[in-house]
Design a protein around this motif. Sequence first.
Motif, PDB file in Angstrom:
ATOM      1  N   VAL A 203       0.851  -1.194   0.000  1.00 41.69           N
ATOM      2  CA  VAL A 203       0.000   0.000   0.000  1.00 41.69           C
ATOM      3  C   VAL A 203       0.886   1.243   0.000  1.00 41.69           C
ATOM      4  O   VAL A 203       1.728   1.415   0.894  1.00 41.69           O
ATOM      5  CB  VAL A 203      -0.945   0.017   1.218  1.00 41.69           C
ATOM      6  CG1 VAL A 203      -1.849   1.242   1.160  1.00 41.69           C
ATOM      7  CG2 VAL A 203      -1.776  -1.262   1.268  1.00 41.69           C
ATOM      8  N   ALA A 204       0.693   2.104  -1.003  1.00 41.44           N
ATOM      9  CA  ALA A 204       1.547   3.280  -1.172  1.00 41.44           C
ATOM     10  C   ALA A 204       0.797   4.570  -0.864  1.00 41.44           C
ATOM     11  O   ALA A 204      -0.313   4.792  -1.353  1.00 41.44           O
ATOM     12  CB  ALA A 204       2.092   3.331  -2.597  1.00 41.44           C
TER      13      ALA A 204
ATOM     14  N   GLY B  45       0.786   7.974  -5.159  1.00 43.99           N
ATOM     15  CA  GLY B  45       1.191   6.587  -4.934  1.00 43.99           C
ATOM     16  C   GLY B  45       0.518   5.636  -5.899  1.00 43.99           C
ATOM     17  O   GLY B  45       1.056   4.571  -6.213  1.00 43.99           O
ATOM     18  N   GLY B  46      -0.666   6.020  -6.387  1.00 41.62           N
ATOM     19  CA  GLY B  46      -1.347   5.205  -7.386  1.00 41.62           C
ATOM     20  C   GLY B  46      -0.621   5.224  -8.711  1.00 41.62           C
ATOM     21  O   GLY B  46      -0.463   4.194  -9.366  1.00 41.62           O
ATOM     22  N   GLY B  47      -0.159   6.420  -9.127  1.00 44.93           N
ATOM     23  CA  GLY B  47       0.613   6.507 -10.350  1.00 44.93           C
ATOM     24  C   GLY B  47       1.890   5.707 -10.261  1.00 44.93           C
ATOM     25  O   GLY B  47       2.269   4.986 -11.189  1.00 44.93           O
TER      26      GLY B  47
ATOM     27  N   GLY C 110      -5.805   7.748  -8.150  1.00 40.21           N
ATOM     28  CA  GLY C 110      -4.440   7.721  -8.648  1.00 40.21           C
ATOM     29  C   GLY C 110      -4.135   8.919  -9.533  1.00 40.21           C
ATOM     30  O   GLY C 110      -4.917   9.265 -10.423  1.00 40.21           O
ATOM     31  N   ALA C 111      -2.988   9.555  -9.309  1.00 34.57           N
ATOM     32  CA  ALA C 111      -2.603  10.745 -10.065  1.00 34.57           C
ATOM     33  C   ALA C 111      -1.262  10.532 -10.753  1.00 34.57           C
ATOM     34  O   ALA C 111      -0.386   9.844 -10.228  1.00 34.57           O
ATOM     35  CB  ALA C 111      -2.524  11.964  -9.144  1.00 34.57           C
TER      36      ALA C 111
ATOM     37  N   ALA D  84       3.637   8.441 -15.564  1.00 36.63           N
ATOM     38  CA  ALA D  84       3.314   7.262 -14.765  1.00 36.63           C
ATOM     39  C   ALA D  84       2.704   6.141 -15.591  1.00 36.63           C
ATOM     40  O   ALA D  84       2.878   4.960 -15.280  1.00 36.63           O
ATOM     41  CB  ALA D  84       2.351   7.650 -13.642  1.00 36.63           C
ATOM     42  N   PHE D  85       1.994   6.500 -16.667  1.00 40.92           N
ATOM     43  CA  PHE D  85       1.256   5.498 -17.442  1.00 40.92           C
ATOM     44  C   PHE D  85       1.925   5.174 -18.778  1.00 40.92           C
ATOM     45  O   PHE D  85       1.333   4.500 -19.622  1.00 40.92           O
ATOM     46  CB  PHE D  85      -0.174   5.977 -17.688  1.00 40.92           C
ATOM     47  CG  PHE D  85      -0.890   6.431 -16.441  1.00 40.92           C
ATOM     48  CD1 PHE D  85      -0.656   5.829 -15.217  1.00 40.92           C
ATOM     49  CD2 PHE D  85      -1.809   7.472 -16.495  1.00 40.92           C
ATOM     50  CE1 PHE D  85      -1.313   6.251 -14.066  1.00 40.92           C
ATOM     51  CE2 PHE D  85      -2.478   7.898 -15.356  1.00 40.92           C
ATOM     52  CZ  PHE D  85      -2.223   7.287 -14.143  1.00 40.92           C
TER      53      PHE D  85
END
Length: 307
Positions: free
Chosen positions: A34-35, A114-116, A136-137, A230-231
């Motif tokens: 978990v981030a 943290g989601g990215g 998430g960003a 990130a993506f």
Amino acid sequence: MRSVTFKNKTWDVAANLHVPNDFDETQKYPAIVVAHPISSCKEQTAAIYASRLAELGYVALAFDASTQGTSGGLGQYLEDPATRVEDFRCAADYLVTLDFVDEDRIGVLGICGGGGYAVNAAMTERRFKAVGTIVGANYGRLAREGDLSPDAALKAMEAISAQRTAEARGAETALTTYIPQSKAQLESYGIKDVDVVEAVDYYTTPRGQQPGSPNKLNVTSTGAAFNWDAFHLADKLLTQPLQVIVGGGQTGAFGSYRDGFDLFNRARSEKKNILVVPEATHYDLYDKPDCVDEAMKKLEVFYGENL
């Protein structure tokens, strides 16, 4: 909950290991890394989701990013994508050394920035079998957009380069803040954006304030984000089952709502889902009980089916 550490290169990364109430070290458990969000720490929203996952029977590892919270690292308060992503790989390294963790059932969950990072890590860290994001960003997009003027990123990078030159010649390390330091400061700036207003409420009041989240950022460390996405390559490399959760209420400057749909559309994952929590803002999904409950209902099904 147990306080633990694991290594990233030569330094210790501080973490809390959340375990089920009926935990038995002789058994095997699925695990989830978990981030926390950018500027956050493991004791804030990451702890909420990690503890809820532990209640569902998972071993959940919430960690402080390198150079942040109580983690070590080369410097302080750095927001460097490469180091942030490597933290995830090191977290997986740690989990597979634990006899009570099923190495074939490890997932990841990231909140906000943290989601990215979680998504980016999962593309090459194939030990993560399921990927979840809460608002998430994409930090790279945020850096490039700046104040939304056409040359905002270029001007920012020029300033960062000048600061690096100054520090190379002996100047003190430049630190800044992510958000206004208080509600009074926020009001003096006249900022009305919902994400900034709620960030101040979350991080600078008893609602979410923690010592490990001091609202400090090493200025020159942000330079690494401007050409980072990130993506990037999610359409080729992100194949794990994916659960994206965003807020459907008022959207603000951090852009997690559109990042969520961008991720969902770009991901190669055959099994993917996006949940829009009605009326929830970005920060509602950090800690508001009804919003967290809604997210956890979806995550319970998602990780249950894929871990």
